[in-house]
Design a protein around this motif. Structure first.
Motif, short mmCIF file in Angstrom:
data_model
loop_
_atom_site.label_atom_id
_atom_site.label_comp_id
_atom_site.label_asym_id
_atom_site.label_seq_id
_atom_site.Cartn_x
_atom_site.Cartn_y
_atom_site.Cartn_z
N TYR A 92 0.81 -1.22 0.00
CA TYR A 92 0.00 0.00 0.00
C TYR A 92 0.85 1.27 0.00
O TYR A 92 0.64 2.16 -0.84
N MET A 96 0.94 3.69 -3.32
CA MET A 96 0.36 5.04 -3.26
C MET A 96 1.39 6.10 -3.63
O MET A 96 1.04 7.14 -4.21
N ILE A 99 1.35 6.07 -7.43
CA ILE A 99 0.15 6.73 -7.93
C ILE A 99 0.26 8.24 -7.77
O ILE A 99 -0.06 9.01 -8.69
N ASP A 100 0.71 8.71 -6.61
CA ASP A 100 0.87 10.14 -6.37
C ASP A 100 1.83 10.77 -7.38
O ASP A 100 1.68 11.93 -7.77
N ARG A 120 -9.14 1.41 -2.09
CA ARG A 120 -8.55 2.76 -2.01
C ARG A 120 -7.49 2.94 -3.10
O ARG A 120 -7.39 4.01 -3.71
N ILE A 121 -6.71 1.91 -3.35
CA ILE A 121 -5.71 1.96 -4.41
C ILE A 121 -6.39 2.18 -5.77
O ILE A 121 -5.97 3.01 -6.58
N GLU A 123 -9.34 3.47 -6.41
CA GLU A 123 -9.94 4.82 -6.49
C GLU A 123 -8.87 5.87 -6.75
O GLU A 123 -9.07 6.79 -7.54
N ALA A 124 -7.72 5.73 -6.08
CA ALA A 124 -6.64 6.70 -6.27
C ALA A 124 -6.07 6.64 -7.68
O ALA A 124 -5.79 7.67 -8.30
N ALA A 127 -8.52 8.24 -10.08
CA ALA A 127 -8.52 9.70 -9.96
C ALA A 127 -7.29 10.32 -10.62
O ALA A 127 -7.35 11.42 -11.18
N LYS A 128 -6.18 9.61 -10.57
CA LYS A 128 -4.93 10.11 -11.14
C LYS A 128 -4.84 9.83 -12.64
O LYS A 128 -3.99 10.40 -13.33
#
Length: 382
Positions: A92, A96, A99-100, A120-121, A123-124, A127-128
């Motif tokens: 995780y 993340m 992804i960021d 959560r991964i 969704e992130a 979004a990215k």
């Protein structure tokens, strides 16, 4: 222009070295990917790995190491895509970061430590706007694709039920009576490296692709190896005993929803069973039966599969339609193996077919439901 790949968790041994990175040097993939950097835990292992893969890649591969090395690799401007193949509890935080940074991602199964992390991964990443390849490579199996083709063609009519036997061989040194020191963490269910999440999880990705997802299920588990021995890499006992609270026998039953709505599913996962020698005589490590109103499909492991008989990820299987063996095309692209074919599909962009985070979320929802059913002794409906 090839995808410039940075690989976190790539050393000179282990799954990433043996199963994930080797296909990238195949002529069918060498023009599509370039390994430019790697990261391991220590400076020594990183240097050793960089030397090995620099020779294979015929170019310099940068060596990063430790937690700071992860961050440096993720933000390296020469890295387009980051592959993550570390222990599941560590996924995780690293994923993340990737992804960021807005980099495309490969992450080994399972993406997160449970359903919530995986969700959560997903969704992130959405979004990215990045693309993610999930390392559940059974999706690419020639046998799986043939089974799906037969089912979709209607040759066996309406699907009534499917039964599966999955075996984690004693020789794998996971979940049975023996394991190596590096496998210490698998005995704690909180780490989600269990027979449920790994052995069953890999198969559920295949089942989801061929027949669909569960609508309801019940599950139960047992621990037949509450204690066992640690062994070295040659299988010799070290003298240390481990205690396990992780199930080594799991059963799951339920019905599917969607295209094959109502199909009854029965799965038995078992660990610690030998696949070689006198004690393995007459044993079958894998069997998958799909019964339809007009016919039946059976999938079996091959004798040459050895300890990996229950995993589509590593080996192909034999497929039978109404008792007749189906010949599979295992030449050309299929020579890449499942992992190689997944890399190839991802390189196709939006046209590629590979396991995604959406697939992983669906399967994790089933795995978490099975865990709830085991612990609370109840049926779980979605």
């Amino acid at each position: 222009m090839p995808i410039r790949l940075g690989f976190i968790g790539l050393s000179t041994q282990g799954w990433a070295s043996l199963g994930l990175v080797q296909p990238l040097f195949h002529p069918l993939l060498a023009s599509k990917y370039t390994l430019v950097a790697l990261c391991t835990r220590s400076e020594v292992s990183a240097a050793k790995a960089a030397q090995k893969y620099s020779e294979l890649a015929n170019r310099e591969v940068k060596a990063y190491y430790g937690e700071h090395g992860v961050t440096e690799l993720v933000h390296d401007p020469e890295v387009d895509m980051v592959a993550v193949s570390v222990k599941i509890p560590d996924h995780y935080a690293i994923v993340m970061q990737v992804i960021d940074a807005g980099k495309d991602l490969f992450v080994e199964w399972t993406p997160g430590n449970g359903y919530e992390e995986t969700k959560r991964i997903a969704e992130a990443a959405k979004a990215k706007g990045i693309r993610v390849l999930v390392g559940a490579q059974g999706y690419q199996s020639t046998a799986v694709k043939k089974v799906k083709e037969i089912v979709d063609s209607g040759k066996i009519g309406r699907v009534l039920s499917t039964s599966i036997l999955l075996t984690s061989a004693e020789e794998i040194l996971l979940w049975g009576s023996k394991t190596t020191e590096s496998g210490r963490y698998i005995h704690d269910p909180k780490n989600n490296t269990t027979i449920l999440t790994i052995l069953l999880g890999h198969f559920l990705v295949v089942l989801d692709n061929v027949l669909g997802e569960f609508g309801e299920l019940t599950s139960s588990g047992a621990i037949r190896f509450p204690t066992g021995q640690y062994v070295d890499n040659e299988g010799r006992p070290t003298g240390e005993v481990f205690h396990s609270s992780s199930h080594d026998q799991v059963a799951l039953s339920g019905t599917l929803r969607g295209k094959h709505d109502g199909t009854f599913v029965n799965i038995h996962c078992r660990a610690g069973v030998p696949c070689a020698g006198q004690r393995a005589r007459g044993r079958r490590m894998f069997q998958w039966i799909i019964d339809g109103e007009d016919g039946t499909i059976e999938v079996k492991n091959r004798e040459s599969d050895g300890q990996w008989g229950a995993f589509f990820t590593f080996t192909e299987k034999d497929v039978y339609l109404n008792g007749d063996k189906i010949e599979l095309d295992e030449k050309g692209v299929n020579e890449l193996g499942q992992a190689g074919k997944a890399w190839l599909e991802f390189a196709k962009g939006e046209a590629g077919q590979y396991t995604t985070l959406d697939d992983a979320v669906r399967v994790h929802r089933t795995l978490d439901a099975a865990a709830v059913s085991i612990s609370e002794g109840k049926r779980v409906a979605f």
